[in-house]
Scaffold this motif. Structure first.
Motif, PDB file in Angstrom:
ATOM      1  N   MET A   1      -6.584 -13.948   4.145  1.00  0.00           N
ATOM      2  CA  MET A   1      -7.085 -14.545   2.904  1.00  0.00           C
ATOM      3  C   MET A   1      -6.022 -14.425   1.829  1.00  0.00           C
ATOM      4  N   ASP A   2      -6.241 -15.165   0.758  1.00  0.00           N
ATOM      5  CA  ASP A   2      -5.378 -15.091  -0.396  1.00  0.00           C
ATOM      6  C   ASP A   2      -5.618 -13.736  -1.084  1.00  0.00           C
ATOM      7  N   ILE A   3      -4.625 -12.844  -1.046  1.00  0.00           N
ATOM      8  CA  ILE A   3      -4.859 -11.468  -1.493  1.00  0.00           C
ATOM      9  C   ILE A   3      -5.154 -11.378  -2.999  1.00  0.00           C
ATOM     10  N   GLU A   4      -4.575 -12.297  -3.786  1.00  0.00           N
ATOM     11  CA  GLU A   4      -4.851 -12.285  -5.235  1.00  0.00           C
ATOM     12  C   GLU A   4      -6.345 -12.532  -5.477  1.00  0.00           C
ATOM     13  N   LYS A   5      -6.905 -13.417  -4.669  1.00  0.00           N
ATOM     14  CA  LYS A   5      -8.318 -13.755  -4.803  1.00  0.00           C
ATOM     15  C   LYS A   5      -9.190 -12.558  -4.409  1.00  0.00           C
ATOM     16  N   VAL A   6      -8.791 -11.873  -3.330  1.00  0.00           N
ATOM     17  CA  VAL A   6      -9.546 -10.696  -2.886  1.00  0.00           C
ATOM     18  C   VAL A   6      -9.510  -9.639  -3.992  1.00  0.00           C
ATOM     19  N   ALA A   7      -8.322  -9.440  -4.595  1.00  0.00           N
ATOM     20  CA  ALA A   7      -8.167  -8.426  -5.641  1.00  0.00           C
ATOM     21  C   ALA A   7      -9.088  -8.722  -6.812  1.00  0.00           C
ATOM     22  N   GLU A   8      -9.273 -10.003  -7.089  1.00  0.00           N
ATOM     23  CA  GLU A   8     -10.081 -10.403  -8.225  1.00  0.00           C
ATOM     24  C   GLU A   8     -11.575 -10.294  -7.918  1.00  0.00           C
ATOM     25  N   GLU A   9     -11.962 -10.805  -6.745  1.00  0.00           N
ATOM     26  CA  GLU A   9     -13.387 -10.923  -6.450  1.00  0.00           C
ATOM     27  C   GLU A   9     -14.003  -9.714  -5.762  1.00  0.00           C
ATOM     28  N   THR A  10     -13.264  -9.127  -4.801  1.00  0.00           N
ATOM     29  CA  THR A  10     -13.815  -7.981  -4.067  1.00  0.00           C
ATOM     30  C   THR A  10     -12.766  -6.869  -3.964  1.00  0.00           C
ATOM     31  N   PRO A  11     -12.422  -6.252  -5.108  1.00  0.00           N
ATOM     32  CA  PRO A  11     -11.359  -5.243  -5.115  1.00  0.00           C
ATOM     33  C   PRO A  11     -11.655  -4.051  -4.200  1.00  0.00           C
ATOM     34  N   GLU A  12     -12.936  -3.828  -3.880  1.00  0.00           N
ATOM     35  CA  GLU A  12     -13.262  -2.697  -2.998  1.00  0.00           C
ATOM     36  C   GLU A  12     -12.747  -2.903  -1.571  1.00  0.00           C
ATOM     37  N   GLN A  13     -12.336  -4.136  -1.279  1.00  0.00           N
ATOM     38  CA  GLN A  13     -11.779  -4.393   0.065  1.00  0.00           C
ATOM     39  C   GLN A  13     -10.282  -4.098   0.136  1.00  0.00           C
ATOM     40  N   ILE A  14      -9.723  -3.596  -0.973  1.00  0.00           N
ATOM     41  CA  ILE A  14      -8.288  -3.321  -0.991  1.00  0.00           C
ATOM     42  C   ILE A  14      -8.026  -1.847  -1.254  1.00  0.00           C
ATOM     43  N   MET A  15      -7.097  -1.259  -0.504  1.00  0.00           N
ATOM     44  CA  MET A  15      -6.643   0.098  -0.812  1.00  0.00           C
ATOM     45  C   MET A  15      -5.172   0.045  -1.169  1.00  0.00           C
ATOM     46  N   LYS A  16      -4.824   0.717  -2.288  1.00  0.00           N
ATOM     47  CA  LYS A  16      -3.427   0.765  -2.722  1.00  0.00           C
ATOM     48  C   LYS A  16      -2.974   2.215  -2.647  1.00  0.00           C
ATOM     49  N   MET A  17      -1.855   2.440  -1.981  1.00  0.00           N
ATOM     50  CA  MET A  17      -1.353   3.801  -1.797  1.00  0.00           C
ATOM     51  C   MET A  17       0.079   3.855  -2.321  1.00  0.00           C
ATOM     52  N   ILE A  18       0.315   4.774  -3.251  1.00  0.00           N
ATOM     53  CA  ILE A  18       1.667   4.906  -3.813  1.00  0.00           C
ATOM     54  C   ILE A  18       2.419   5.984  -3.035  1.00  0.00           C
ATOM     55  N   VAL A  19       3.643   5.660  -2.613  1.00  0.00           N
ATOM     56  CA  VAL A  19       4.430   6.616  -1.834  1.00  0.00           C
ATOM     57  C   VAL A  19       5.499   7.242  -2.728  1.00  0.00           C
ATOM     58  N   ASP A  20       5.550   8.559  -2.716  1.00  0.00           N
ATOM     59  CA  ASP A  20       6.562   9.259  -3.492  1.00  0.00           C
ATOM     60  C   ASP A  20       7.897   9.203  -2.742  1.00  0.00           C
ATOM     61  N   ALA A  21       8.911   8.651  -3.412  1.00  0.00           N
ATOM     62  CA  ALA A  21      10.190   8.426  -2.731  1.00  0.00           C
ATOM     63  C   ALA A  21      10.822   9.725  -2.238  1.00  0.00           C
ATOM     64  N   ASP A  22      10.610  10.832  -2.959  1.00  0.00           N
ATOM     65  CA  ASP A  22      11.274  12.083  -2.585  1.00  0.00           C
ATOM     66  C   ASP A  22      10.743  12.652  -1.275  1.00  0.00           C
ATOM     67  N   ILE A  23       9.447  12.502  -1.029  1.00  0.00           N
ATOM     68  CA  ILE A  23       8.892  13.100   0.182  1.00  0.00           C
ATOM     69  C   ILE A  23       8.524  12.054   1.238  1.00  0.00           C
TER      70      ILE A  23
END
Ligand code: ADP
Ligand code: MG
Length: 397
Positions: free
Chosen positions: A137-159
């Motif tokens: 699907m168009d991910i921008e649309k998913v982010a807007e309409e059903t954000p609970e279907q997306i997980m965002k994970m930030i990775v620390d560059a040092d570890i």
């Protein structure tokens, strides 16, 4: 810099990321052997262009679909319709892109599709992994309409990517079973390593799939690299496809100029990206349309300015040129000398408005005035933009 799907998938293989088997070919007489080398009865024929949305795209001659499922018997016929044809998708703009390579892959039995990407998160300055169960699907649309279907994970560059992050993402996507988690771990670790070691700016897998027989595969692959790090990766530079890029932009990069073609008729030559942006804005403000973004950089010399004029003039839509240079480290007299020499070298006939400001501006203006070349000088950014817009409008009535 972008590369094709088939090239991205070669990199995926190198980093242990599972993909369906595939062969990329550039000429018709290779079709049959490529198709014969693949397993199974069904083949997916994929047009290779640097744009997404190929599946739902249409060729300029009306042929539907830049990605098509076919039997082995049909595949070559479909590929013939794609090769050399121009595909228009949501991302190509109306002109579309010509297909120079066709990629044949083994068709997979899709049980479920997922979205996965790695990119630089601007707010934290770190690598972010975006995963979603709403694949294909168009991910921008998913982010807007059903954000609970997306997980965002930030990775620390040092570890680097941590095992708990891999598991958290894996459980979120439904890969909790031991065998699936093992496959998922190999894929996400491989993608992170690829992103990091090759200085990518984005890696997108849309869709990532689970097959009916429980294999996790990357079905599509889009990889972009940070241009500023390409000097570290000659092997990546070799993947560059000049047909996918504006020749003027390639030429400009050879001279250290930052050039982006646009579709207006007023060419801009500016130093500094911020000033280039505001120059474009103010041209728009006065009712004109910029033909390009061009940042000649802080240390532009006579040669760079001459090359910049040459590149601007290759665009046949250009009806006038606005030079807007702030002499900070660079002195205005040096810039004026560059402009005068360049105009004489290229034999410029189009209207030219020049605005200089900064160190030695008086000397620079005097040089321009005494040069004998036909140009209009301006005192401020607004004045310059207003003048060039007016001149171009009048000459093209
Ligand atoms: P694009 O994103 O440019 O449209 P994709 O590679 O994502 O191109 O292909 C579009 C769709 O075609 C996918 O979402 C998938 O459903 C289907 N597809 C692509 N490759 C395969 C394959 N090897 N097996 C089965 N289906 C595929
Ligand atoms: Mg896709």
């Amino acid at each position: 810099m972008n590369i094709h799907e088939y090239q991205a998938k070669e990199l995926f293989k190198e980093f242990g990321i599972a993909i369906p088997n595939g062969v990329a070919v550039k000429s018709e007489n290779e079709f049959d052997s490529a198709i014969a080398s693949l397993n199974g009865d069904l083949i997916v024929v994929k047009s290779q262009i640097h744009a997404g949305g190929r599946g739902k795209g249409t060729f300029v001659d009306g042929f539907q679909g830049g990605v098509k499922l076919a039997s082995k018997a049909e595949a070559a016929g479909i590929a013939k319709k794609m090769l050399g044809n121009t595909l228009v998708t949501k991302q190509t703009g109306p002109a579309g892109r010509q297909v120079g390579t066709v990629y044949f892959t083994e068709a997979s039995d899709i049980a479920k599709e997922y979205y996965l990407s790695l990119l630089i998160d601007r707010s934290t300055g770190k690598v972010a992994i975006i995963a979603s169960t709403a694949g294909g699907m168009d991910i921008e649309k998913v982010a807007e309409e059903t954000p609970e279907q997306i997980m965002k994970m930030i990775v620390d560059a040092d570890i680097g990517l941590q095992p708990f992050q891999v598991r958290k993402l894996g459980f979120f996507l439904g890969f909790g079973a031991k065998e699936l988690m093992k496959q998922w771990t190999a894929i996400i670790k491989g993608l992170y390593k690829l992103f990091w070691t090759k200085d990518c700016s984005m890696v997108e897998v849309n869709p990532l799939i689970l097959t009916e027989d429980n294999r996790i595969l990357a079905l599509d692959a889009k990889v972009s690299f940070d241009d500023n790090a390409l000097f570290r990766h000659p092997e990546i530079l070799e993947l560059r496809d000049p047909h996918e890029e504006d020749p003027k932009e390639i030429e400009a990069s050879k001279f250290g100029l930052n050039y982006i073609a646009l579709d207006g008729n007023i060419a801009c030559m500016v130093n500094g990206a911020g000033l280039a942006m505001s120059t474009m804005d103010i041209i728009k403000h006065f009712g004109g349309n910029p033909a390009n973004f061009l940042d000649v950089g802080g240390g532009a010399n006579e040669e760079a300015i001459t090359q910049a004029f040459n590149i601007l003039l290759k665009d046949k839509n250009v009806k006038g040129i606005l030079v807007n240079i702030f002499g900070g480290i660079m002195r205005c007299d040096v810039i004026a000398a560059g402009v005068i020499a360049a105009v004489k070298n290229v034999g410029l006939t189009l209207p030219l408005v020049v605005r200089l400001e900064g160190t030695n501006v008086e000397i620079g203006r005097k040089m321009l005035a005494e040069s004998g070349i036909k140009l209009t000088t301006a005192d401020s950014l607004a004045d310059a933009a207003e003048k060039i817009v007016k001149i171009v409008a009048e000459e093209n009535k």
